[in-house]
Design a protein around this motif. Structure first.
Motif, PDB file in Angstrom:
ATOM      1  N   THR A  76       0.812  -1.211   0.000  1.00  0.00           N
ATOM      2  CA  THR A  76       0.000   0.000   0.000  1.00  0.00           C
ATOM      3  C   THR A  76       0.848   1.264   0.000  1.00  0.00           C
ATOM      4  O   THR A  76       0.382   2.338  -0.377  1.00  0.00           O
ATOM      5  CB  THR A  76      -0.938   0.006   1.219  1.00  0.00           C
ATOM      6  N   ASN A  77       2.124   1.126   0.429  1.00  0.00           N
ATOM      7  CA  ASN A  77       2.951   2.323   0.508  1.00  0.00           C
ATOM      8  C   ASN A  77       3.502   2.767  -0.839  1.00  0.00           C
ATOM      9  O   ASN A  77       4.220   3.761  -0.900  1.00  0.00           O
ATOM     10  CB  ASN A  77       4.108   2.090   1.489  1.00  0.00           C
ATOM     11  N   ASP A  78       3.148   2.050  -1.881  1.00  0.00           N
ATOM     12  CA  ASP A  78       3.611   2.414  -3.224  1.00  0.00           C
ATOM     13  C   ASP A  78       3.351   3.895  -3.511  1.00  0.00           C
ATOM     14  O   ASP A  78       4.279   4.691  -3.687  1.00  0.00           O
ATOM     15  CB  ASP A  78       2.882   1.515  -4.235  1.00  0.00           C
ATOM     16  N   TRP A  79       2.107   4.274  -3.515  1.00  0.00           N
ATOM     17  CA  TRP A  79       1.774   5.672  -3.819  1.00  0.00           C
ATOM     18  C   TRP A  79       2.190   6.618  -2.706  1.00  0.00           C
ATOM     19  O   TRP A  79       2.586   7.741  -2.950  1.00  0.00           O
ATOM     20  CB  TRP A  79       0.269   5.816  -4.065  1.00  0.00           C
ATOM     21  N   HIS A  80       2.092   6.140  -1.469  1.00  0.00           N
ATOM     22  CA  HIS A  80       2.445   7.018  -0.351  1.00  0.00           C
ATOM     23  C   HIS A  80       3.913   7.415  -0.423  1.00  0.00           C
ATOM     24  O   HIS A  80       4.270   8.558  -0.159  1.00  0.00           O
ATOM     25  CB  HIS A  80       2.138   6.323   0.971  1.00  0.00           C
TER      26      HIS A  80
END
Lengths: 289, 461
Positions: free
Chosen positions: A225-229
């Motif tokens: 989930t931290n890809d975009w973050h």
């Protein structure tokens, strides 16, 4: 509460001390509840503690955590108002205010924090890592637990936090960047909030990197989930997340120069004329340091 | 993607009209005072078309958006399609980036609500409440917020949940061609917006929730309007079931579309109806109650289909549960203050309607201008300088209609936020678009994106 600071602003020497002083008794205030925090059922006492009227915000779950140090100095502010070019004729120019973030805490941390810290340290030792080296500092403040992790061990810590059955922080809410330009060697911070749905807990990890070497390992392989973050944090702060599959700008145009959320990046804006007067841009207006 | 550079580099000899033979000529950069300037030249669309015709695969890259009626605002979907099948899908975002987080650092803590309310413009009260809860945590006044303020916050948030879900269902229906659903949805949302207008004076961008409480108390007649609204919605909500839930066309379009199971949700951080459609009843209102949610009776609806239809059913059921909570809020409303008692934090003035519009109440102006010099000083200091917040950081999260809305706030002890970061659920959930759409049909991309319910104001901030 602290809004009366300007009233006491005439006393430059005292300005520093009252800053930390009100914090200290507050952390100690719920001390009477300390035995409650030691019981493992701190989770259960949470609900009833919440219902008590008149208790301070920090009282939830009994928080006896004590400060090891006065706190990390992140900046020293001078004067009372924004302008630094000698235009301040108010007499407040000599004020000095040291900005300190809450310092490291010593055990017991209270609530479920001790359990999490024990489990994490145990799990790290099992992997042959020295918890002292991995966890630089543990801060308990305002009912929240923060582990300051050294950046080279971030990935191992995240994997442990996610996979260890007693920890099970299976859900990451992303990363937020913070820029402290005056904190030499630790200018850039990446802040992660991890949530455990299994145990209904939340903790914070904080990792720092110097401006000269803005590299922090990417946790995308543990928390996809931290890809975009991470792309967002790179975009705004210039923190390079090593190992990210495609670290490109996400909000700003691809050819943008600079990192807009850094403190030295100007807000921009133009003065606006209103009824014959010039209203300066928001970053040029008077501010209170 | 076939670009002019690619093909022309393959066959440079075939393009005699090229300005230079070296590949550098196609995009040279030179430094100017305004940054790097690229001169793009060369390339020929004829060659591009020829190359595309020569390659015998049917793969085409389609840019859907950023201006497209079915992408919920300025969302750009980059789809690689093979016939009707989507083989790869990516999102391009950032078209609505307005720098709200940066702007917040140049205003006082109270002015912050004016900015955050504009982030996800369909859920303004969630943005405001999440921000204010974080500021209150930093100030250490979480328990000092009056009960009435918390009840009104819950009331507004649940009304807002209804209006947000209505838009999700309405626009989702419209994108399928079900315009009746759209008209019904916006008709009912109008009732909610009327209530917002009655309570806050505005239909959007309210800035009504403030650190320490609320800007205003409820105006007279609110409770009657709320009861009337509940009656109306009790009548109207079953219409969505009649229109959609059993409708074979609607079901055929939504069932098994946009599939994302629990493991996928965990990995991609998806929350809200997407997570609950996998059967996990995770709701922050139950798990980590705030604003006194632990005292309200409501259920967390789930389905185990992991698909768009399940998310639709959850949204309809959540609206019913929200109505239940609103009823309980109306019963709980008891007279009392709506702002913390600490005059060093509470906004000094109440609003009142004067001959020249809404402004500070006349009583307050009479007091500061005529009676109390100290009150005038106090008003001036609080309004221009604002209050100081002790240094530190805090994270607060609320369950917005789209999922976990988290706010990370850092203070340096000043009168302005040092850093505010919003973890917007739309932003995180939108990442799951690729997982939901790849391998499906183009028409299903629209359904899947509608079931994520992204709002670009929140995604880009």
């Amino acid at each position: 509460m602290s809004a009366d600071k300007p009233a006491g602003a005439g006393d430059p020497a005292g300005e520093d001390k009252p800053k930390t002083a009100p914090d200290a008794p507050k952390a100690d205030a719920p001390k009477t509840d300390a035995p409650k925090g030691d019981t493992p059922s701190a989770e259960g006492t949470k609900a009833q503690a919440h219902g008590e009227p008149g208790t301070q915000g920090a009282a939830e779950g009994a928080l006896p955590a004590q400060r090891e140090d006065l706190g990390e100095v992140i900046a020293v502010r001078r004067g009372m108002f924004g302008p630094r070019d000698g235009g301040d004729t108010s007499g407040y120019g000599g004020l000095v205010r040291t900005v300190r973030l809450p310092g490291g805490s010593s055990r017991p941390y209270g609530s479920y924090f001790d359990e999490v810290a024990d489990e994490l340290e145990g799990a790290l030792e099992e992997q042959g890592l020295d918890p002292e080296a991995v966890i630089e500092k543990t801060v308990v403040d305002r009912d929240e637990l923060t582990f300051h992790i050294s950046r080279e061990h971030l990935l191992a810590v995240c994997r442990t936090l996610r996979d260890d059955p007693a920890l099970r922080f299976e859900y990451c809410t992303g990363v937020s960047g913070v820029h402290f330009p005056e904190d030499r060697g630790r200018e850039l911070r990446a802040v992660y909030h991890l949530r455990s749905l299994t145990h209904n807990r939340i903790i914070r990890l904080e990792v720092s990197a110097p401006d000269a070497d803005p590299h922090i390992p990417s946790v995308v392989e543990v928390y996809p989930t931290n890809d975009w973050h991470e792309r967002e944090t790179y975009d705004f702060f210039g923190i390079i997340f090593d190992g990210h599959p495609a670290l490109t700008r996400i909000m700003m145009p691809d050819d943008w120069q600079g990192f807009p959320q850094r403190k030295d990046y100007p807000l921009g804006g133009i003065p606006v004329e209103y009824k014959g007067a010039q209203i300066p841009a928001p970053d040029q207006r008077r501010s209170y340091s | 993607m076939s670009t002019p550079q690619d093909t022309s580099q393959d066959a440079p000899q075939d393009s005699p009209q090229d300005t230079a033979g070296s590949p550098d000529a196609f995009a040279t950069g030179r430094e100017t005072t305004e940054g790097t300037v690229y001169t793009v030249s060369g390339g020929d669309w004829g060659e591009v078309a020829e190359a595309a015709a020569k390659s015998d695969d049917e793969k085409i890259i389609v840019n859907m958006g950023p201006q497209h009626p079915s992408t919920h605002g300025v969302l750009r979907l980059i789809l690689e399609i093979d016939g009707e099948t989507v083989t790869e899908a990516r999102c391009g975002i950032g078209y609505l980036h307005t720098g709200i987080e940066k702007n917040l650092e140049y205003r006082t803590w109270t002015q912050g609500t004016t900015f955050v309310t504009r982030m996800d413009y369909l859920t303004p009260f969630f943005n405001e409440t999440a921000y204010c809860l974080a500021v209150e945590k930093l100030l250490g006044i979480t328990d000092d917020v009056p009960d009435r303020a918390s009840v009104i916050r819950v009331l507004l948030m649940e009304l807002n949940r209804i209006s947000s879900h209505l838009v999700a269902i309405a626009t989702g229906g419209m994108e399928l061609g079900a315009t009746t659903v759209m008209i019904y949805g916006f008709r009912d949302r109008e009732h909610v917006l009327d209530l917002f207008e009655l309570i806050t004076g505005l239909r959007m961008n309210h800035a009504f929730v403030r650190p320490g409480g609320l800007a205003q108390d409820l105006p007279p007649g609110t409770v009657d309007a709320l009861r009337e609204f509940i009656r109306k919605m009790d009548r109207n909500l079953p219409e969505y079931d009649k229109l959609c839930t059993g409708n074979p066309v609607f079901k055929a379009r939504l069932e098994d579309i946009g599939y994302l199971d629990l493991a996928g949700c965990m990995a991609l951080g998806a929350t809200g109806p997407i997570l609950r459609s996998t059967g996990l009843p995770h709701d922050l209102r139950k798990a980590q109650p705030y604003c006194g949610y632990e005292d309200y009776e409501f259920d967390v609806p789930t389905t185990d289909t992991c698909d768009s239809f399940g998310r639709f059913l959850i949204r309809v059921e959540e609206m019913r549960q929200s109505l239940r909570i609103i009823e309980q809020c109306v019963d709980r409303l008891e007279p009392g203050p709506v702002m913390v008692a600490d005059k060093k934090i509470a906004w000094p003035a109440q609003l009142a309607l004067g001959p020249d519009g809404l402004g500070n109440s006349l009583d307050h102006i009479r007091n500061i201008m005529g009676t109390s010099m100290e009150a005038l000083i106090h008003h001036f200091k609080l309004v221009t300088e604002g209050f100081r917040v002790p240094p530190g950081q805090a994270y607060s999260a609320v369950e917005s209609p789209k999922g976990e809305l988290g706010v990370h706030v850092v203070s340096d002890g000043g009168t302005r936020p040092y850093r505010v970061h919003f973890r917007d659920p739309s932003f995180t959930n939108l990442q799951s678009m690729a997982a939901m759409c790849e391998g499906g049909m183009i028409a299903d991309v629209i359904v899947a994106v509608a079931s994520i319910d992204p709002v670009m104001g929140g995604v880009d901030r």
